[in-house]
Enzyme design. Structure first.
Site, PDB file in Angstrom:
ATOM      1  N   HIS A 215       0.804  -1.232   0.000  1.00 51.38           N
ATOM      2  CA  HIS A 215       0.000   0.000   0.000  1.00 51.38           C
ATOM      3  C   HIS A 215       0.831   1.273   0.000  1.00 51.38           C
ATOM      4  O   HIS A 215       0.284   2.374   0.037  1.00 51.38           O
ATOM      5  CB  HIS A 215      -0.931   0.022   1.226  1.00 51.38           C
ATOM      6  CG  HIS A 215      -0.191   0.161   2.522  1.00 51.38           C
ATOM      7  ND1 HIS A 215       0.373  -0.896   3.169  1.00 51.38           N
ATOM      8  CD2 HIS A 215       0.104   1.245   3.272  1.00 51.38           C
ATOM      9  CE1 HIS A 215       0.976  -0.472   4.269  1.00 51.38           C
ATOM     10  NE2 HIS A 215       0.832   0.831   4.349  1.00 51.38           N
TER      11      HIS A 215
HETATM   12  N1  UDP Z   1      -1.973  -6.119   9.315  1.00 51.95           N
HETATM   13  C1  UDP Z   1      -3.184  -6.666   9.713  1.00 51.95           C
HETATM   14  N2  UDP Z   1      -4.107  -6.985   8.745  1.00 51.95           N
HETATM   15  C2  UDP Z   1      -3.871  -6.799   7.413  1.00 51.95           C
HETATM   16  C3  UDP Z   1      -2.617  -6.265   7.018  1.00 51.95           C
HETATM   17  C4  UDP Z   1      -1.696  -5.928   8.007  1.00 51.95           C
HETATM   18  O1  UDP Z   1      -3.428  -6.865  10.896  1.00 51.95           O
HETATM   19  O2  UDP Z   1      -4.750  -7.104   6.594  1.00 51.95           O
HETATM   20  C5  UDP Z   1      -0.999  -5.725  10.351  1.00 51.95           C
HETATM   21  C6  UDP Z   1       0.382  -6.334  10.218  1.00 51.95           C
HETATM   22  O3  UDP Z   1       0.460  -7.562  10.881  1.00 51.95           O
HETATM   23  C7  UDP Z   1       1.270  -5.286  10.863  1.00 51.95           C
HETATM   24  C8  UDP Z   1       0.557  -4.016  10.566  1.00 51.95           C
HETATM   25  O4  UDP Z   1      -0.786  -4.343  10.235  1.00 51.95           O
HETATM   26  O5  UDP Z   1       1.305  -5.464  12.274  1.00 51.95           O
HETATM   27  C9  UDP Z   1       1.227  -3.315   9.421  1.00 51.95           C
HETATM   28  O6  UDP Z   1       0.506  -2.254   9.046  1.00 51.95           O
HETATM   29  P1  UDP Z   1       0.742  -1.485   7.690  1.00 51.95           P
HETATM   30  O7  UDP Z   1       1.333  -2.378   6.684  1.00 51.95           O
HETATM   31  O8  UDP Z   1      -0.543  -0.814   7.386  1.00 51.95           O
HETATM   32  O9  UDP Z   1       1.746  -0.330   8.107  1.00 51.95           O
HETATM   33  P2  UDP Z   1       3.318  -0.205   8.158  1.00 51.95           P
HETATM   34  O10 UDP Z   1       3.843  -1.273   9.058  1.00 51.95           O
HETATM   35  O11 UDP Z   1       3.833  -0.309   6.774  1.00 51.95           O
HETATM   36  O12 UDP Z   1       3.547   1.158   8.721  1.00 51.95           O
END
Ligand code: UDP
Length: 369
Positions: A215
């Site tokens: 994303h």
């Molecule tokens: N996650 C979740 N469900 C989903 C996709 C991701 O619970 O369908 C969790 C994942 O395990 C992690 C977090 O969301 O703990 C990551 O979030 P995201 O990718 O939105 O943000 P980033 O880590 O890139 O800031």
């Protein structure tokens, strides 16, 4: 008077991180949890509060959508009176989102100290909005709570920390606490690993599929990179389960690629899932394809090889340990990485699962009366 913290959260990874801290903080003092509204849908927000036992936010600001600049500006305006009214001992922010920057800046303008969890992480890629948010939040913070030694070293290189206090400001303190996401993941992964029912429900077998999430603006907002992402998912040669972020869904739909991806038997496009289900899908996967920051760490903890769909990462320790490969959107590189045998060991890179306790201890020591 007991420690009084105002915490600003706004999106999915921040709810997960706050779950390791909020209840402990409330046991040690008091917390006012402010939800900016950056993620508002049930599947990106409410599900995490329910599942992870995070207290309901005391204040909801309902700021979402728009460009990064416009969203941050609206958050600043909405946060200022809330923070001014609460007069907390400090404002606590997590990670690298617009909510992080808005919380840190609004507090600083009110002359209140900021504590930043996940301080010092750097991708050194200033085209990423997250990198700008991280750097600015760190430079506004009085208490910088780091996930790893790399974070501490990155801050020192920018003149923050023991090696280089900033002149003219109050003392800046850097504390290595470990990663709060590790606390949550360590607790959830053994349970989730058993839930093969949650895996089979998506039409795949444990050990025989890849979990994919994407994303980041750099991947989904650029039509050429979006097309390359779709080609990679379609060409990788292993079934893929893809919990699709609403932003990615909108971009794929607009580009006419959603149907192509969804109708390919090999790619299982599903709605975003809750933390337990995501963790079950992670722990039973053959590998992970992701541009998420959090998932790179969680894959490492789960012992699942990660192929990162970016040219760089702030979680460089996982790459050095041999469990994460930066394949960007290169299908051949992804195939090669997938065929590689992961190393035997997985050193403890991000702490021992007690980061949340250390965050609260550091907050109490610095801001408690
Ligand atoms: N996650 C979740 N469900 C989903 C996709 C991701 O619970 O369908 C969790 C994942 O395990 C992690 C977090 O969301 O703990 C990551 O979030 P995201 O990718 O939105 O943000 P980033 O880590 O890139 O800031």
């Amino acid at each position: 008077m007991a420690l009084k913290v105002l915490t600003v959260v706004g999106n999915r990874p921040q709810f997960i991180k706050a779950a390791a801290v909020s209840s402990r903080l409330r046991a040690a003092g008091s917390e006012l949890l402010v939800h900016t509204g950056q993620h508002f849908d049930d599947e990106l927000s409410a599900v995490f509060f329910a599942e992870l036992g995070l207290p309901a936010p005391e204040i909801q600001l309902a700021v979402s959508g728009g460009s990064n600049t416009s969203q941050t500006a609206r958050m600043l305006s909405a946060l200022e009176p809330v923070i001014a009214d609460a007069r907390p001992d400090c404002v606590l922010v997590y990670g690298d989102t617009n909510s992080t920057l808005a919380g840190a800046l609004a507090a600083t303008q009110l002359n209140l100290p900021v504590a930043h969890v996940e301080a010092g992480m750097r991708s050194f890629d200033r085209t990423m909005p997250e990198e700008t948010n991280r750097v600015l939040a760190d430079h506004l913070s009085a208490l910088l709570l780091c996930s790893s030694e790399v974070g501490v070293a990155n801050l020192a290189a920018e003149g923050i920390g023991a090696a280089g206090q900033r002149a003219g400001s109050s003392v800046t303190e850097v504390v290595l606490v470990g990663d709060v996401m590790v606390d949550v993941a360590r607790e959830a992964q053994p349970r989730a690993r058993e839930r093969v029912d949650l895996v089979r429900a998506h039409g795949v077998e444990p050990g025989d599929y890849l979990l994919a999430t994407a994303h980041r603006a750099g991947n989904v907002d650029d039509p050429q990179r979006l097309a390359a992402l779709a080609e990679l998912l379609l060409g990788i040669g292993v079934p893929v389960v893809l919990p699709m972020h609403p932003r990615t869904r909108a971009r794929l739909k607009a580009a006419g690629l959603l149907e192509r991806l969804s109708s390919a038997g090999q790619v299982h496009v599903i709605q975003p899932v809750g933390y337990l289900e995501l963790t079950a899908l992670l722990c039973n996967a053959r590998g992970v394809l992701t541009d998420s920051g959090g998932l790179q760490k969680e894959a490492y903890l789960a012992g699942v090889p990660c192929l990162t769909l970016r040219p760089n990462t702030e979680w460089v320790e996982t790459v050095a340990a041999g469990w994460n490969t930066l394949v960007d959107l290169d299908l051949e590189a992804a195939r090669t990485a997938l065929a590689a045998v992961p190393p035997a060991g997985r050193p403890e890179l991000y702490g021992d699962g007690h980061a949340g306790e250390r965050v609260v201890a550091a907050l109490s020591a610095r801001f408690g009366n």
